[in-house]
Write a protein that holds these residues in place. Structure first.
Motif, PDB file in Angstrom:
ATOM      1  N   GLU A  21       8.251   6.575   1.234  1.00 53.29           N
ATOM      2  CA  GLU A  21       8.692   5.319   1.234  1.00 53.29           C
ATOM      3  C   GLU A  21       8.394   4.718   2.852  1.00 53.29           C
ATOM      4  OE1 GLU A  21       7.604   1.376   0.059  1.00 53.29           O
ATOM      5  OE2 GLU A  21       7.659   3.226  -1.332  1.00 53.29           O
ATOM      6  N   THR A  22       9.214   5.295   3.508  1.00 45.06           N
ATOM      7  CA  THR A  22       9.287   4.852   5.110  1.00 45.06           C
ATOM      8  C   THR A  22       8.020   4.839   5.496  1.00 45.06           C
ATOM      9  OG1 THR A  22      11.393   5.730   5.095  1.00 45.06           O
ATOM     10  CG2 THR A  22      10.270   5.415   7.263  1.00 45.06           C
ATOM     11  N   LEU A  24       5.087   4.688   4.098  1.00 42.51           N
ATOM     12  CA  LEU A  24       3.923   3.560   3.225  1.00 42.51           C
ATOM     13  C   LEU A  24       4.586   2.212   3.682  1.00 42.51           C
ATOM     14  CD1 LEU A  24       4.138   5.235  -0.126  1.00 42.51           C
ATOM     15  CD2 LEU A  24       2.422   5.153   1.421  1.00 42.51           C
ATOM     16  N   LYS A  25       5.846   2.013   4.039  1.00 39.61           N
ATOM     17  CA  LYS A  25       6.213   0.646   4.374  1.00 39.61           C
ATOM     18  C   LYS A  25       5.747   0.281   5.713  1.00 39.61           C
ATOM     19  CE  LYS A  25      10.564  -1.818   4.864  1.00 39.61           C
ATOM     20  NZ  LYS A  25      12.050  -1.997   5.014  1.00 39.61           N
ATOM     21  N   ARG A  28       1.819  -0.460   5.375  1.00 41.13           N
ATOM     22  CA  ARG A  28       1.560  -1.783   4.715  1.00 41.13           C
ATOM     23  C   ARG A  28       2.123  -2.817   5.899  1.00 41.13           C
ATOM     24  NH1 ARG A  28       5.017   0.591   0.433  1.00 41.13           N
ATOM     25  NH2 ARG A  28       3.503   1.015  -1.160  1.00 41.13           N
ATOM     26  N   ARG A  29       2.699  -2.672   6.855  1.00 42.02           N
ATOM     27  CA  ARG A  29       3.153  -3.566   7.896  1.00 42.02           C
ATOM     28  C   ARG A  29       2.223  -3.714   8.984  1.00 42.02           C
ATOM     29  NH1 ARG A  29       4.831  -8.145   9.543  1.00 42.02           N
ATOM     30  NH2 ARG A  29       6.067  -8.358  11.415  1.00 42.02           N
ATOM     31  N   SER A  50       2.600  10.050   4.418  1.00 38.40           N
ATOM     32  CA  SER A  50       2.877   9.133   3.283  1.00 38.40           C
ATOM     33  C   SER A  50       2.031   8.814   2.242  1.00 38.40           C
ATOM     34  CB  SER A  50       3.886   7.800   3.757  1.00 38.40           C
ATOM     35  OG  SER A  50       2.836   7.183   4.527  1.00 38.40           O
TER      36      SER A  50
END
Length: 78
Positions: A21-22, A24-25, A28-29, A50
């Motif tokens: 998730e780190t 992926l975040k 996304r950002r 990720s």
């Protein structure tokens, strides 16, 4: 980093080794910032480890988002 690239009309080539998730975040950002800056087609993400953690359906959603922004993926297998 994105603002510097925008200021100098340069592309971004970023290596993202974070998993889960780190990572992926972060992707996304970066996608959001790419869209906000109008930098479509100028971003490459390398080693996006990720992405392997995406579930069915979420993988297609991410694929579509990155493709719509012209964000390229690159990796190297040794």
């Amino acid at each position: 980093m994105v603002q510097i690239a925008v200021d100098y009309n340069a592309g971004i080539d970023i290596h993202l080794h974070e998993g889960g998730e780190t990572g992926l975040k972060a992707i996304r950002r970066l996608a959001d910032l790419t869209e906000e800056a109008g930098s479509q087609g100028k971003v490459t993400i390398r080693h996006a480890f990720s992405l392997a953690s995406l579930t069915a359906g979420a993988d297609v959603e991410m694929e579509n988002r990155l493709a719509s922004l012209g964000i390229s993926l690159a990796s190297q297998l040794v």
